[in-house]
Design a protein around this motif. Structure first.
Motif, PDB file in Angstrom:
ATOM      1  N   UNK A 136     -11.816  10.260   3.704  1.00 12.43           N
ATOM      2  CA  UNK A 136     -10.486  10.053   3.118  1.00 12.43           C
ATOM      3  C   UNK A 136      -9.461   9.750   4.196  1.00 12.43           C
ATOM      4  N   UNK A 137      -9.586  10.361   5.366  1.00 10.43           N
ATOM      5  CA  UNK A 137      -8.655  10.104   6.461  1.00 10.43           C
ATOM      6  C   UNK A 137      -8.807   8.655   6.958  1.00 10.43           C
ATOM      7  N   UNK A 138     -10.068   8.180   7.046  1.00 10.05           N
ATOM      8  CA  UNK A 138     -10.298   6.802   7.484  1.00 10.05           C
ATOM      9  C   UNK A 138      -9.774   5.794   6.452  1.00 10.05           C
ATOM     10  N   UNK A 139      -9.976   6.159   5.180  1.00 16.19           N
ATOM     11  CA  UNK A 139      -9.495   5.285   4.113  1.00 16.19           C
ATOM     12  C   UNK A 139      -7.977   5.189   4.122  1.00 16.19           C
ATOM     13  N   UNK A 140      -7.319   6.276   4.364  1.00 11.80           N
ATOM     14  CA  UNK A 140      -5.863   6.274   4.437  1.00 11.80           C
ATOM     15  C   UNK A 140      -5.383   5.422   5.601  1.00 11.80           C
ATOM     16  N   UNK A 141      -6.091   5.471   6.707  1.00  9.27           N
ATOM     17  CA  UNK A 141      -5.697   4.684   7.873  1.00  9.27           C
ATOM     18  C   UNK A 141      -5.808   3.184   7.566  1.00  9.27           C
ATOM     19  N   UNK A 142      -6.895   2.748   6.893  1.00 10.16           N
ATOM     20  CA  UNK A 142      -7.065   1.339   6.548  1.00 10.16           C
ATOM     21  C   UNK A 142      -5.983   0.880   5.561  1.00 10.16           C
ATOM     22  N   UNK A 143      -5.689   1.787   4.595  1.00 10.13           N
ATOM     23  CA  UNK A 143      -4.675   1.435   3.597  1.00 10.13           C
ATOM     24  C   UNK A 143      -3.322   1.260   4.249  1.00 10.13           C
ATOM     25  N   UNK A 144      -2.979   2.054   5.215  1.00 14.52           N
ATOM     26  CA  UNK A 144      -1.703   1.919   5.922  1.00 14.52           C
ATOM     27  C   UNK A 144      -1.637   0.588   6.687  1.00 14.52           C
ATOM     28  N   UNK A 149       0.491  -5.096   6.541  1.00 19.08           N
ATOM     29  CA  UNK A 149       0.257  -6.542   6.455  1.00 19.08           C
ATOM     30  C   UNK A 149       0.721  -7.108   5.115  1.00 19.08           C
ATOM     31  N   UNK A 150       1.133  -6.240   4.239  1.00 20.33           N
ATOM     32  CA  UNK A 150       1.617  -6.679   2.928  1.00 20.33           C
ATOM     33  C   UNK A 150       0.507  -6.948   1.945  1.00 20.33           C
ATOM     34  N   UNK A 151      -0.711  -6.515   2.279  1.00 22.27           N
ATOM     35  CA  UNK A 151      -1.859  -6.741   1.395  1.00 22.27           C
ATOM     36  C   UNK A 151      -1.992  -5.617   0.380  1.00 22.27           C
ATOM     37  N   UNK A 152      -1.914  -4.343   0.826  1.00 19.78           N
ATOM     38  CA  UNK A 152      -2.057  -3.183  -0.064  1.00 19.78           C
ATOM     39  C   UNK A 152      -0.710  -2.820  -0.664  1.00 19.78           C
ATOM     40  N   UNK A 153      -0.753  -2.376  -1.896  1.00 20.61           N
ATOM     41  CA  UNK A 153       0.472  -1.973  -2.592  1.00 20.61           C
ATOM     42  C   UNK A 153       0.855  -0.532  -2.200  1.00 20.61           C
ATOM     43  N   UNK A 154       2.086  -0.196  -2.598  1.00 27.16           N
ATOM     44  CA  UNK A 154       2.565   1.154  -2.327  1.00 27.16           C
ATOM     45  C   UNK A 154       1.755   2.192  -3.109  1.00 27.16           C
ATOM     46  N   UNK A 155       1.375   1.858  -4.326  1.00 30.85           N
ATOM     47  CA  UNK A 155       0.597   2.807  -5.140  1.00 30.85           C
ATOM     48  C   UNK A 155      -0.773   3.059  -4.527  1.00 30.85           C
ATOM     49  N   UNK A 156      -1.383   2.055  -3.909  1.00 27.54           N
ATOM     50  CA  UNK A 156      -2.677   2.236  -3.243  1.00 27.54           C
ATOM     51  C   UNK A 156      -2.526   3.167  -2.035  1.00 27.54           C
ATOM     52  N   UNK A 157      -1.420   3.010  -1.332  1.00 27.53           N
ATOM     53  CA  UNK A 157      -1.174   3.917  -0.187  1.00 27.53           C
ATOM     54  C   UNK A 157      -0.997   5.355  -0.662  1.00 27.53           C
ATOM     55  N   UNK A 158      -0.253   5.551  -1.733  1.00 23.72           N
ATOM     56  CA  UNK A 158      -0.032   6.909  -2.251  1.00 23.72           C
ATOM     57  C   UNK A 158      -1.342   7.517  -2.751  1.00 23.72           C
ATOM     58  N   UNK A 159      -2.187   6.691  -3.364  1.00 26.58           N
ATOM     59  CA  UNK A 159      -3.479   7.187  -3.846  1.00 26.58           C
ATOM     60  C   UNK A 159      -4.356   7.638  -2.682  1.00 26.58           C
TER      61      UNK A 159
END
Length: 406
Positions: A136-144, A149-159
């Motif tokens: 989960x920590x690695x996934x959060x780092x990729x999402x950030x 880069x403007x690819x992931x949404x804010x809701x994906x980051x919060x998830x």
């Protein structure tokens, strides 16, 4: 109606009996003369005498009681189970650390194995939770990075952030379960250890006073299995009345005897004195401590204790029979030989230590060797002439009657 002759006979009989009694017993009043009535010559009174001696006196009081051990403990298991083995028997000597009792361990060993397995499961769950948290920590780092880069949404980051928080919570829960399982395992191991009972390693030598179980007995927790008693030292438990209570104090020397060893005197000292009297018996409890190095004294033995209340070395001592009670108090008669014949001299007596048949004479201040009357004092007054009995002969009532008749 009785005849005159019968009345006369009865009167004469009473008079004769009264005269005979007066002749045998003599006058009771200490100032009465010992001679004949009517002013005749005073006749000497036959008495027995003894000399004042210098003696070492020890006054003792004797009490009865019984022996108790220094302490007594009941051995009870802290867990229940079937008795597998008893290592001691009645009367055995038990040293510190000696094994006493063994319970069957099969059920307790199974409980330990189960607790150990549950701990392993908890440890595996913790490893799984840690791996999930790391993912989960690695996934959060990729999402950030994607968000930057403007690819992931804010809701994906919060998830992703929420998933990491949940993973960390699962790790904390797994760690708590680990601590719980370890505690449970330790509890089972302690209970397994309770199946073997040993004598306290920090205690002293004891003896088995009672054995309540045998191999195969099913015993519950806190049910007595053995009783151990300490015999070095032991205590003699005595009961004393008010008259002796005030003369006793801790540390006084005591000599104890028992019927099991009648020729042996066991030395001890008063260790404790109860501060109250029992309402029923009006007696107070006294505890005499005895070293009992040879372990011959055993709890329950009946004993007789002699307690030293006073001791005088080189005291002026007189026979106990020399002291008589008069209205003025304790009295002693000494023998004065200055005249033609021995005479009695009356003294108020103050006594001290009493040792058997001898009494310490505090007053009057008569020197050793002075003769005092030990028999016949009831006929004496101050100045009464005396007739001393022959050596080895004790005057009797015939001598008293002779002293009253011409």
């Amino acid at each position: 109606m009785p005849r005159p002759a019968t009345l006369i006979t009865a009167v004469l009989f009473l008079l004769a009996a009264g005269l005979l009694g007066w002749m045998l017993l003599g006058p009771d009043d200490e100032t009465a003369p010992s001679g004949r009535p009517g002013g005749g010559e005073t006749r000497p009174v036959a008495v027995a005498v003894a000399a004042i001696e210098t003696r070492d006196l020890v006054e003792r009081r004797r009490f009865t009681g019984s022996i108790e051990g220094a302490d007594r403990i009941e051995i009870t298991p802290r867990v229940g189970g079937r008795v597998a083995e008893v290592f001691v028997n009645l009367g055995d000597r038990v040293e510190p650390g000696d094994p006493l009792l063994q319970l069957d361990t099969e059920e307790f060993e199974q409980d330990v194995a189960q607790a150990a397995a549950e701990l392993e499961v908890a440890e595996a769950s913790l490893a799984e939770a840690i791996a999930s948290r790391d993912a989960s920590r690695r996934e959060l780092q990729r999402t950030r990075e994607l968000r930057d880069q403007g690819i992931a949404s804010r809701s994906e980051l919060e998830a992703a952030e929420t998933e990491l928080a949940l993973a960390q919570t699962r790790v904390a829960l797994a760690e708590s379960q680990i601590r719980q399982r370890r505690s449970a395992l330790r509890t089972r191991e302690i209970q397994l250890g309770y199946t073997r009972i040993e004598a306290d390693a920090s205690s002293s030598t004891r003896w088995v006073a009672e054995r309540h179980v045998d191999p195969g007995t099913v015993i519950s927790a806190s049910e007595p299995a053995l009783a151990l008693v300490r015999l070095q030292p032991v205590r003699a438990i005595l009961a004393v009345t008010e008259s002796d209570y005030g003369r006793l104090s801790p540390g006084k020397a005591t000599e104890v005897r028992t019927g099991a060893y009648p020729d042996t005197a066991f030395a001890g000292t008063i260790a404790r004195i109860a501060p109250e009297f029992r309402p029923g018996s009006r007696q107070a409890r006294i505890e005499v401590e005895l070293p009992n190095d040879d372990v011959r004294l055993r709890p329950g033995m009946f004993v007789e204790a002699a307690i030293t209340l006073g001791q005088r070395d080189g005291a002026r001592a007189i026979p106990r029979d020399a002291i008589i009670q008069r209205e003025a108090g304790p009295t002693v008669f000494s023998v004065e030989r200055s005249g033609e014949r021995p005479t009695a001299r009356r003294h108020q007596a103050i006594t001290g230590v009493r040792d058997g048949n001898w009494v310490e004479l505090l007053e009057p201040d008569l020197p050793p060797g002075t003769e005092v009357v030990i028999l016949g004092q009831h006929l004496l007054a101050d100045g009464t002439p005396l007739r001393l009995s022959e050596p080895g002969r004790i005057p009797d009532r015939d001598d008293a009657r002779e002293a009253q008749t011409p």
